[in-house]
Design an enzyme around this catalytic site. Structure first.
Site, PDB file in Angstrom:
ATOM      1  N   VAL A  81       0.817  -1.228   0.000  1.00 50.17           N
ATOM      2  CA  VAL A  81       0.000   0.000   0.000  1.00 50.17           C
ATOM      3  C   VAL A  81       0.846   1.272   0.000  1.00 50.17           C
ATOM      4  O   VAL A  81       0.304   2.368  -0.126  1.00 50.17           O
ATOM      5  CB  VAL A  81      -1.006   0.030   1.187  1.00 50.17           C
ATOM      6  N   ASN A 107      -7.395  -2.665   5.793  1.00 49.98           N
ATOM      7  CA  ASN A 107      -6.997  -3.325   7.046  1.00 49.98           C
ATOM      8  C   ASN A 107      -5.480  -3.323   7.254  1.00 49.98           C
ATOM      9  O   ASN A 107      -5.025  -3.441   8.399  1.00 49.98           O
ATOM     10  CB  ASN A 107      -7.525  -4.771   7.012  1.00 49.98           C
ATOM     11  N   TYR A 173       2.139   5.328  15.187  1.00 49.49           N
ATOM     12  CA  TYR A 173       0.976   4.454  14.973  1.00 49.49           C
ATOM     13  C   TYR A 173      -0.302   5.165  15.422  1.00 49.49           C
ATOM     14  O   TYR A 173      -1.315   5.192  14.708  1.00 49.49           O
ATOM     15  CB  TYR A 173       1.196   3.161  15.750  1.00 49.49           C
ATOM     16  N   ALA A 176      -1.193   8.065  13.152  1.00 43.27           N
ATOM     17  CA  ALA A 176      -1.692   7.553  11.871  1.00 43.27           C
ATOM     18  C   ALA A 176      -3.122   7.044  12.013  1.00 43.27           C
ATOM     19  O   ALA A 176      -3.991   7.328  11.175  1.00 43.27           O
ATOM     20  CB  ALA A 176      -0.783   6.436  11.365  1.00 43.27           C
TER      21      ALA A 176
HETATM   22  P1  NAI Z   1      -1.147  -8.482  11.358  1.00 46.36           P
HETATM   23  O1  NAI Z   1       0.250  -7.989  11.422  1.00 46.36           O
HETATM   24  O2  NAI Z   1      -1.429  -9.921  11.526  1.00 46.36           O
HETATM   25  O3  NAI Z   1      -1.796  -8.002   9.975  1.00 46.36           O
HETATM   26  C1  NAI Z   1      -1.443  -6.816   9.325  1.00 46.36           C
HETATM   27  C2  NAI Z   1      -1.373  -7.108   7.857  1.00 46.36           C
HETATM   28  O4  NAI Z   1      -0.997  -5.905   7.161  1.00 46.36           O
HETATM   29  C3  NAI Z   1      -0.305  -8.161   7.519  1.00 46.36           C
HETATM   30  O5  NAI Z   1      -0.885  -9.183   6.731  1.00 46.36           O
HETATM   31  C4  NAI Z   1       0.754  -7.375   6.776  1.00 46.36           C
HETATM   32  O6  NAI Z   1       1.434  -8.147   5.786  1.00 46.36           O
HETATM   33  C5  NAI Z   1      -0.080  -6.269   6.178  1.00 46.36           C
HETATM   34  N1  NAI Z   1       0.751  -5.131   5.767  1.00 46.36           N
HETATM   35  C6  NAI Z   1       1.715  -4.499   6.480  1.00 46.36           C
HETATM   36  N2  NAI Z   1       2.304  -3.580   5.723  1.00 46.36           N
HETATM   37  C7  NAI Z   1       1.682  -3.601   4.509  1.00 46.36           C
HETATM   38  C8  NAI Z   1       1.865  -2.878   3.284  1.00 46.36           C
HETATM   39  N3  NAI Z   1       2.812  -1.942   3.147  1.00 46.36           N
HETATM   40  N4  NAI Z   1       1.056  -3.190   2.247  1.00 46.36           N
HETATM   41  C9  NAI Z   1       0.115  -4.143   2.337  1.00 46.36           C
HETATM   42  N5  NAI Z   1      -0.080  -4.883   3.464  1.00 46.36           N
HETATM   43  C10 NAI Z   1       0.697  -4.591   4.530  1.00 46.36           C
HETATM   44  O7  NAI Z   1      -1.974  -7.633  12.421  1.00 46.36           O
HETATM   45  P2  NAI Z   1      -3.522  -7.643  12.819  1.00 46.36           P
HETATM   46  O8  NAI Z   1      -3.560  -7.686  14.285  1.00 46.36           O
HETATM   47  O9  NAI Z   1      -4.278  -8.634  12.037  1.00 46.36           O
HETATM   48  O10 NAI Z   1      -3.928  -6.151  12.383  1.00 46.36           O
HETATM   49  C11 NAI Z   1      -4.825  -5.847  11.335  1.00 46.36           C
HETATM   50  C12 NAI Z   1      -5.225  -4.389  11.465  1.00 46.36           C
HETATM   51  O11 NAI Z   1      -5.872  -4.207  12.720  1.00 46.36           O
HETATM   52  C13 NAI Z   1      -4.045  -3.422  11.436  1.00 46.36           C
HETATM   53  O12 NAI Z   1      -4.410  -2.249  10.738  1.00 46.36           O
HETATM   54  C14 NAI Z   1      -3.830  -3.112  12.913  1.00 46.36           C
HETATM   55  O13 NAI Z   1      -3.220  -1.859  13.107  1.00 46.36           O
HETATM   56  C15 NAI Z   1      -5.270  -3.127  13.413  1.00 46.36           C
HETATM   57  N6  NAI Z   1      -5.411  -3.331  14.845  1.00 46.36           N
HETATM   58  C16 NAI Z   1      -5.084  -4.525  15.423  1.00 46.36           C
HETATM   59  C17 NAI Z   1      -5.266  -4.705  16.783  1.00 46.36           C
HETATM   60  C18 NAI Z   1      -4.969  -5.985  17.469  1.00 46.36           C
HETATM   61  O14 NAI Z   1      -5.111  -6.048  18.707  1.00 46.36           O
HETATM   62  N7  NAI Z   1      -4.568  -7.045  16.771  1.00 46.36           N
HETATM   63  C19 NAI Z   1      -5.775  -3.608  17.638  1.00 46.36           C
HETATM   64  C20 NAI Z   1      -6.090  -2.416  16.914  1.00 46.36           C
HETATM   65  C21 NAI Z   1      -5.925  -2.294  15.573  1.00 46.36           C
END
Ligand code: NAI
Length: 278
Positions: A81, A107, A173, A176
């Site tokens: 992205v 996401n 973070y 953002a």
């Molecule tokens: P995760 O690390 O398992 O998933 C994040 C995904 O984003 C990964 O698949 C990664 O490859 C992808 N990603 C990272 N940089 C990227 C880029 N430049 N281009 C395309 N894809 C990219 O983490 P999770 O926990 O599943 O998080 C998903 C979303 O939820 C994120 O936006 C995170 O900030 C948000 N979030 C998660 C929380 C949690 O407790 N797990 C709490 C609050 C928000």
């Protein structure tokens, strides 16, 4: 409840990891009969101090499993992205496969440069964190909205509790994600006339690799253990447990469906009561 979703097409960014919220969302949408694009980084560093994650073979495998289980079409696509070229290539593929998109879920998210206070934060890590979490949402939305405008659609941005409550030493973070909430509201106003609803979800703590990484980082800094950090976290959650990816996905499916037809411009908390606002 979400019968209107059947036959629609959805793009979910950052959805190529089986344990992540993104994959939980594509799985839920597929279960509702939605054709899905699984878009994610391939072979790049997804987070600070993480091994290279996601490969196309694994994403193809996830897609095939969904097709078999739910009789929908699931397409794996490489996406960074932060790179316009990667987004353009992905949009070409989306157009070729589905023609249009009804549901976009931004996401993809990550963290670099933590733990650091503002005055010690590495500038490149700060920029990279904001580039993925905030500018990534702008870039992908800009590219996908033209594929929605004929008959409307829904955009759901994954923000965070950190957008509303300042965390310690994780400033890029939080800033953002707060930006994502405002971007959600701006887009909701601008796109309402085109029949596009735009909402954000603000998860508290959802059990994923990201959470494991976070507890480990905190444990290292505080000379504690992962178990102690998790126990400490649970004390701040009235429901006394972490959320699941399936629970986050249920909220996204609701916001993508006609069940939420009068809801736009909102940033909805999903935190087991950890975050309560008037
Ligand atoms: P995760 O690390 O398992 O998933 C994040 C995904 O984003 C990964 O698949 C990664 O490859 C992808 N990603 C990272 N940089 C990227 C880029 N430049 N281009 C395309 N894809 C990219 O983490 P999770 O926990 O599943 O998080 C998903 C979303 O939820 C994120 O936006 C995170 O900030 C948000 N979030 C998660 C929380 C949690 O407790 N797990 C709490 C609050 C928000």
């Amino acid at each position: 409840m979400t019968a209107d979703l059947k036959g629609k097409a959805a793009l979910v960014t950052g959805s190529g990891k089986k344990a992540g919220i993104g994959y939980g969302i594509v799985r839920k949408l597929a279960e509702c009969g939605v054709n899905v694009i699984i878009a994610d980084l391939v072979g790049k560093e997804t987070r600070q101090n993480e091994p290279l994650a996601n490969n196309m073979a694994e994403m193809t495998h996830l897609a095939k499993d969904l097709e078999k289980a739910f009789k929908i079409k699931a397409i794996p696509v490489e996406l960074d992205v932060t790179l316009q070229g990667s987004i353009t290539k992905m949009v070409d593929e989306v157009q070729k496969q589905f023609g249009r998109i009804h549901i976009l879920c931004n996401n993809a998210g990550t963290v670099f440069g933590v733990p650091n206070a503002i005055h010690t934060y590495d500038q490149d890590a700060w920029m990279k964190t904001i580039d993925v979490n905030l500018h990534g949402v702008f870039r992908v939305s800009k590219a996908i909205v033209p594929l929605m405008t004929d008959s409307g659609g829904c955009i759901i941005n994954v923000a965070s509790r950190a957008a509303k409550v300042p965390p310690l030493f994780n400033g890029a973070y939080a800033v953002a994600k707060a930006g994502v909430v405002m971007l959600t509201k701006v887009m909701a106003k601008e796109l309402a006339g085109a029949g596009i609803r735009v909402n954000a979800i603000c998860p508290g703590v959802i059990q994923t690799d990201f959470t494991d990484w976070r507890f480990k980082l905190e444990a290292d800094i505080l000379d504690s253990t992962v178990e102690e950090r998790e126990a400490e976290m649970l004390k701040s959650i009235p429901m006394g447990r972490l959320g699941t990816t399936a629970e986050a996905a249920d909220l996204v499916a609701f916001l993508a469906s006609d069940q939420s037809s009068y809801i736009t411009g909102q940033a909805i908390n999903i935190s087991g009561g950890q975050l309560m606002e008037i």
